[in-house]
Design an enzyme around this catalytic site. Structure first.
Site, PDB file in Angstrom:
ATOM      1  N   ASP A 117       0.827  -1.207   0.000  1.00  0.00           N
ATOM      2  CA  ASP A 117       0.000   0.000   0.000  1.00  0.00           C
ATOM      3  C   ASP A 117       0.859   1.254   0.000  1.00  0.00           C
ATOM      4  O   ASP A 117       1.380   1.661   1.034  1.00  0.00           O
ATOM      5  CB  ASP A 117      -0.905  -0.017   1.234  1.00  0.00           C
ATOM      6  CG  ASP A 117      -1.904   1.124   1.240  1.00  0.00           C
ATOM      7  OD1 ASP A 117      -2.054   1.788   0.194  1.00  0.00           O
ATOM      8  OD2 ASP A 117      -2.538   1.357   2.281  1.00  0.00           O
ATOM      9  N   ASP A 313      -1.593   4.907  -5.965  1.00  0.00           N
ATOM     10  CA  ASP A 313      -1.942   4.155  -4.766  1.00  0.00           C
ATOM     11  C   ASP A 313      -2.108   2.673  -5.086  1.00  0.00           C
ATOM     12  O   ASP A 313      -3.104   2.264  -5.671  1.00  0.00           O
ATOM     13  CB  ASP A 313      -3.231   4.717  -4.178  1.00  0.00           C
ATOM     14  CG  ASP A 313      -3.619   4.083  -2.857  1.00  0.00           C
ATOM     15  OD1 ASP A 313      -2.856   3.224  -2.368  1.00  0.00           O
ATOM     16  OD2 ASP A 313      -4.671   4.419  -2.323  1.00  0.00           O
TER      17      ASP A 313
END
Length: 459
Positions: A117, A313
């Site tokens: 992440d 992301d």
């Protein structure tokens, strides 16, 4: 960010709220006494005390507070300039819904599957402290070390919104984190050993901070074979920042996600920077890898829709445009598909927009001829604008019903406002580089199935 449900219209990882030991968190998670008191003295009468694994005698010598203390300054400089750590990635955009890596952590080191992440900082594991709420995990729950991070430690302070945070337990750092899809984790920050293999052939036991998450809130009826989260953002608590602070790698993180599934991530210097297209990071979203402004191009033509700020992301499977850009893309696609053998598949709820053909599709290659590329043209790329191309295979999936579906969603409908989030699907088959030292973001087409073994890897 543990986001495998593909009907979910929320970016799984972009970190919206990250508050620790603060009064505003108690309204979300309940009363403040929900925090556990972690103690190495089991049975001492403190509330919610737990037994902790003692580090082995060998580990304390091999991984001190600065795991690189045995290195001379010249060797540290050499490490930082040339060393890197590369991890093989598993998973895919669809149908798995996330990419993960295996890290070996603890005494002795045990394997854990972590969701990668770049949209958040903290690495954490679901933790037997004991665990109040945990999902089913592929490995036994992490047993926390007794090396607690104190509440006033700079590492703990870096996780707060401001310096005026409260310390309910001065000897420990409590954290509460909520993600954009309302997944959340409550826990305590500890230091423990990571067993890392560097590309220069050296294996090190590196002591770094991670979260012991003993209370998670998650979507019901969803199973993700993951043990926790690998935070790769720009903050001090991210793994690459901690490795850099110990002089082991440059503060650079990158990834290469294969459209065939798998790929790799790395910390440090791996690729020849001259081969990449570069744009500067912005400070608008200081904890994320954000770039802008950009103009949306559809089929190679300008749309006039500019000032688009994007966040890269890996915690989000799909890409999100703001309402104006999304509607422009939908109108363009409807016009492009007029007269072609594709019709809207209203019975397929995999994603908001799907189309069916005369027969079920088996791969993107069968429908690629009906679609044209999109692109984001960034003004900050020097004299010539830098284009981040999004070919059809980087914005389409084939659902399990054999339909082709649009992997770009309307971020404005899920509370993202004007933010544009570039998710896994649009970064496939590209090497992405986030250079936190030069404040630059780079990319180039790449074969992500070939794992680089040295800093001189070819793209």
């Amino acid at each position: 960010m543990m986001k495998g449900t593909k009907k979910l219209l929320l970016p799984g990882s972009l970190l919206l709220v990250f508050l620790l030991c603060c009064s505003t968190c108690s309204a979300w998670f309940g009363s403040s006494n929900k925090h556990k008191t972690i103690s190495s003295n089991y049975g001492n009468g403190r509330r919610n005390s737990i037994p902790l694994d003692e580090p082995s005698s060998s580990s304390s010598s091999s991984s001190s507070s600065s795991s690189s203390s045995w290195l001379s300054s010249s060797l540290l400089n050499q490490y930082r300039a040339s060393s890197s750590v590369v991890f093989r990635v598993h998973g895919n955009v669809y149908p798995v819904g996330f990419y993960n890596v295996t890290l070996n952590i603890g005494h002795p080191p045990r394997p854990y599957y972590l969701d990668i992440d770049t949209g958040s900082d903290l690495t954490w594991l679901q933790c037997d402290a004991p665990c109040t709420h945990c999902t089913q995990t592929p490995h036994p729950l992490y047993r926390p070390s007794n090396d607690l991070v104190a509440c006033r430690d700079p590492m703990c302070a870096s996780l707060h919104q401001n310096e005026a945070y409260e310390c309910e337990q001065p000897h420990q750092c409590d954290y509460e984190v909520e993600y954009a899809d309302h997944y959340s984790s409550l826990g305590v920050l500890v230091n423990d050993v990571y067993l890392l293999n560097f590309t220069n052939g050296i294996q090190l036991r590196v002591r770094m901070a991670l979260g012991c998450g003993y209370d998670q809130l998650f979507q019901e009826h969803s199973y993700h074979p993951l043990d926790g989260m690998l935070g790769l953002g720009r903050g001090r608590s991210s793994l690459v920042s901690q490795l850099n602070s110990q002089g082991l790698v440059r503060n650079v993180v990158g990834h290469c996600l294969s459209s065939q599934g798998g790929g790799y991530i790395y910390f440090g210097h791996v690729f020849d920077s001259s081969r990449l297209t570069w744009i500067p990071m912005t400070s608008t979203h200081f904890k994320h890898y954000s770039a802008g402004p950009a103009e949306l191009l559809l089929g190679g033509k300008r749309t006039g829709i500019g000032n688009l700020h994007g966040v890269f992301d890996t915690g989000s499977s799909y890409t999100y445009f703001n309402s104006m850009a999304y509607q422009a893309a939908i109108s363009w696609l409807n016009k492009e598909l007029a007269g072609k053998p594709l019709k809207e598949a209203h019975d397929d709820h995999t994603l908001p927009q799907c189309w069916h053909g005369r027969r079920p599709f088996r791969s993107i290659h069968e429908v690629r001829k009906y679609f044209k590329p999109m692109a984001l043209s960034f003004a900050g790329g020097g004299r010539s604008k830098a284009q981040f191309e999004i070919p059809p295979e980087a914005y389409l999936i084939i659902s399990n019903m054999g339909n082709v579906c649009l992997g770009i969603l309307n971020g404005s409908e899920v509370g993202m406002g004007d933010l544009n989030l570039i998710g896994d699907i649009s970064m496939q088959d590209k090497v992405m580089v986030f250079d936190n030292e030069k404040m630059m973001i780079g990319w180039a087409p790449a074969d992500c199935d070939k794992i680089p073994k040295s800093r001189h890897a070819n793209i």
